[in-house]
Design a protein around this motif. Structure first.
Motif, short mmCIF file in Angstrom:
data_model
loop_
_atom_site.label_atom_id
_atom_site.label_comp_id
_atom_site.label_asym_id
_atom_site.label_seq_id
_atom_site.Cartn_x
_atom_site.Cartn_y
_atom_site.Cartn_z
N PRO A 279 -7.39 -92.12 15.36
CA PRO A 279 -8.09 -91.44 16.82
C PRO A 279 -8.72 -90.51 17.12
O PRO A 279 -8.40 -89.43 17.99
N LYS A 280 -9.21 -89.86 15.67
CA LYS A 280 -9.82 -88.47 16.10
C LYS A 280 -10.97 -88.66 16.50
O LYS A 280 -11.57 -89.26 16.82
N ARG B 231 -3.98 -82.77 16.27
CA ARG B 231 -3.82 -83.76 14.85
C ARG B 231 -4.73 -84.10 15.03
O ARG B 231 -5.80 -84.09 14.03
N HIS B 232 -5.12 -84.57 16.23
CA HIS B 232 -6.69 -85.46 16.01
C HIS B 232 -7.77 -84.50 16.53
O HIS B 232 -8.52 -85.40 16.83
N PHE B 233 -7.23 -83.39 17.41
CA PHE B 233 -8.46 -82.86 17.91
C PHE B 233 -8.01 -80.98 17.57
O PHE B 233 -7.66 -79.93 18.23
N ARG B 234 -8.36 -80.43 16.03
CA ARG B 234 -8.08 -79.56 15.63
C ARG B 234 -9.99 -78.35 16.10
O ARG B 234 -8.80 -77.25 15.12
N THR C 171 -15.46 -87.70 27.24
CA THR C 171 -15.08 -88.52 26.54
C THR C 171 -13.28 -88.71 25.99
O THR C 171 -13.00 -89.64 26.48
N PHE C 172 -13.12 -87.81 27.02
CA PHE C 172 -11.95 -87.67 27.03
C PHE C 172 -11.48 -86.00 27.46
O PHE C 172 -12.23 -85.20 27.59
N GLY C 173 -9.98 -86.13 27.67
CA GLY C 173 -9.33 -84.77 28.30
C GLY C 173 -8.25 -85.36 29.43
O GLY C 173 -7.93 -85.82 29.14
N SER C 174 -8.49 -84.59 30.35
CA SER C 174 -6.81 -84.47 31.48
C SER C 174 -7.05 -85.04 32.88
O SER C 174 -7.89 -84.65 33.56
N LEU C 175 -7.64 -86.72 32.59
CA LEU C 175 -8.02 -87.68 33.47
C LEU C 175 -7.02 -87.77 34.33
O LEU C 175 -7.39 -87.95 35.60
N TYR C 176 -5.60 -87.67 34.44
CA TYR C 176 -4.76 -88.07 35.21
C TYR C 176 -4.67 -86.19 36.34
O TYR C 176 -3.19 -86.24 36.83
N ARG C 177 -4.86 -85.16 35.87
CA ARG C 177 -4.69 -84.43 36.05
C ARG C 177 -5.48 -83.45 37.21
O ARG C 177 -6.85 -83.25 36.78
N LEU C 178 -5.26 -83.14 37.97
CA LEU C 178 -6.39 -82.79 38.89
C LEU C 178 -7.23 -81.14 38.99
O LEU C 178 -6.14 -80.19 38.07
#
Length: 303
Positions: free
Chosen positions: A144-145, A220-223, A270-277
């Motif tokens: 999951p890196k 640890r997956h996003f350093r 790709t990824f991020g705070s998808l559930y936070r306004l």
């Protein structure tokens, strides 16, 4: 004599560059396909200009015009036969689309089956489903890196290029900090139905602000912040995407000739705070991977 001339023009258009599946109108194009090569022009740019030419000379004049002809929704099949559309993909050639690497993986035991193009409503009858033949992960991507989270989908058959389905070009320049629009079949707070394509306005952050904003996300997956854009999600609670936006591209229209624009994909979610306004989403930069994409898509087999 006139009938014979028209027939000759049609035949000439059909055999251009060995492609006999896209007819050209004798009233709108010349006998010869233009030469899209130019000093310093990238391979992907040459092909994109050719696809744009192919779109303009397509015989499918009755095809419904699609505002986002490069955008597709990835379909996953459930055990009961139902479909789930969980990621977006951007068509970059008639046989390849680019998306996030993790979208190529199984989701709760479901693997990507096809990509749906051609309409902003994925439940419409006028859609084109491109069956996936091969999934190509970036060689340095490891789940999951977060590093190198990019992949390609190759389809079984070449898609028709017309006003409903047309590949986007690959952005090869630097990406500045400005407002942009992102479209996806994603859940929003204001409307839970993901069937219709939605567009969200976002702000691309400058490099310094992005570096600082990324620190709370490091684990640890996003350093290390490498190959990503930081994007401020919409401040409108009824607009921002909360789920299903992976692979959603930032696409811009850029002029290539007088009176002619083409669509370029700069990056994808790709990824991020998808559930936070008001949170931050990280976007993979296309320019960082354009060499690898060109080798995979156009380096060996020509379309």
């Amino acid at each position: 004599m006139k009938t014979a001339l028209i027939f000759t023009v049609l035949i000439a258009c059909l055999i251009q560059a060995g492609r006999a599946n896209e007819a050209c109108s004798p009233l709108s194009v010349s006998l010869s396909e233009p030469d899209f090569r130019a000093p310093g022009r990238r391979l992907s740019e040459e092909w994109c200009r050719e696809y744009n030419w192919e779109r303009k000379c397509s015989s499918g004049q009755d095809v419904e015009i699609n505002e986002h002809p490069y955008l597709g929704a990835i379909a996953y099949r459930k055990e009961n036969g139902d479909l789930i559309f969980a990621c977006a993909a951007t068509l970059i050639s008639p046989k390849f689309a680019v998306t996030a690497g993790h979208c190529l993986r199984s989701i709760n035991g479901m693997t990507p089956e096809f990509v749906r193009f051609g309409n902003k409503n994925i439940t419409s009858e006028t859609v084109i489903d491109a069956k996936i033949d091969r999934k190509i992960f970036h060689p340095q991507y490891t789940h999951p890196k977060r590093k190198n989270d990019i992949g390609l989908l190759e389809f079984e058959n070449r898609l028709p290029v017309n006003k409903a389905v047309t590949p986007a070009c690959l952005w090869s320049q630097e990406i500045g900090s400005d407002a942009a629009k992102v479209s996806a079949w994603a859940t929003t707070r204001g409307n839970k139905s993901p069937d219709v394509l939605r567009t969200m306005t976002v702000q691309i952050m400058d490099s310094e602000s992005c570096e600082k904003a990324a620190i709370p996300y490091f684990n640890r997956h996003f350093r290390k912040l490498e190959g990503y854009l930081c994007v401020n999600d919409s401040s409108d609670p009824n607009e921002y995407f909360s789920e299903g936006s992976s692979g959603a591209p930032i696409v811009v229209s850029a002029p290539v000739a007088e009176g002619e624009d083409m669509s370029y994909v700069k990056a994808f979610a790709t990824f991020g705070s998808l559930y936070r306004l008001g949170g931050i989403t990280f976007y993979t930069k296309i320019p960082n991977y354009i060499d690898w994409i060109e080798q995979q898509v156009w380096g060996i087999t020509l379309f």
